[in-house]
Scaffold this active site. Sequence first.
Site, short mmCIF file in Angstrom:
data_model
loop_
_atom_site.label_atom_id
_atom_site.label_comp_id
_atom_site.label_asym_id
_atom_site.label_seq_id
_atom_site.Cartn_x
_atom_site.Cartn_y
_atom_site.Cartn_z
N ASP A 1 27.72 27.15 62.98
CA ASP A 1 28.52 27.53 64.16
C ASP A 1 27.63 27.90 65.33
O ASP A 1 26.81 28.82 65.24
CB ASP A 1 29.45 28.69 63.81
CG ASP A 1 30.46 28.27 62.76
OD1 ASP A 1 31.17 27.29 63.01
OD2 ASP A 1 30.49 28.89 61.68
N ASP B 1 21.69 26.52 60.87
CA ASP B 1 22.95 27.24 61.00
C ASP B 1 24.01 26.20 61.42
O ASP B 1 23.67 25.10 61.86
CB ASP B 1 22.78 28.31 62.08
CG ASP B 1 24.09 28.93 62.51
OD1 ASP B 1 24.87 29.31 61.62
OD2 ASP B 1 24.34 29.01 63.73
#
Length: 254
Positions: A13, A11
């Site tokens: 953020d 991922d």
Amino acid sequence: MKTELKALLFDVDGTLADTERDGHRVAFNAAFDDYGTGWHWDIELYGKLLAVTGGKERMKYYASEFLHNNNLPDNFEQLVPELHAAKTRHYTEMLSAGTIPLRPGIERLLNEARKENLRLAIATTTTPDNVTALLEHTLGSNSLGWFDVIAAGDIVPAKKPASDIYDFALREMQLAPWECLAFEDSHNGILASMGAGIPTIITVNDYTVDHDFNGALLVLDTLGEPDQPFTTLQGKANKHTYVDCALLQTLYDK
Ligand code: XBP
Ligand code: MG
């Protein structure tokens, strides 16, 4: 059947970098000021808005749940993509000024994984330009080529917590979920990665420390560094004090 760890999926953020509070939030507010909306997302409110992933979706959620559709400009639906484009400009400018570093252990682990011939991928909700800017300004432009696939933004119909973005990355890499490990930081993130069947390691941040990470292989404060040990919040890391390929292999073999 004997399986082998082949790839790591990240991922962006909250996982590669702590981007939300001092990055995305600030860029949203700058865009709101550009357009004179009178809206301001403070740190606390933004924590609530993170329940919805995706910037356009987040603005619509704000309008319906926090403004209750009061005082909305008539052209709100048209305005959302314009505000979002302005927000992306502000955000990528912030990244190019080098204001947001990678989280501890990220650069070290990516380099080690490459040496160990593990394949790498990105699976994120954020806009592709944001990923490119973050990678270029932290790891250099060559780093874009380290990833087999950068799966980002609107390329799939449903954003996290749907598993679509991970399903897409797995298809592109022609890998099965059990050949991979995912790295996430949030409840919506782990719903997406585990929804795709990928065992997941969590590093939390201020916004996600109280989230439900049921089913995670390991929940840590950070990936850690040799001189900066992680704290284990859930699961067992045995004697390891930072995440390296040896620890990943141990977790995978379980
Ligand atoms: C990240 C997000 C993103 C960013 C904003 O979620 O929710 O929406 O906050 O990005 P995750 P855009 O880490 O789970 O992928 O404004 O570019 O949509
Ligand atoms: Mg995240």
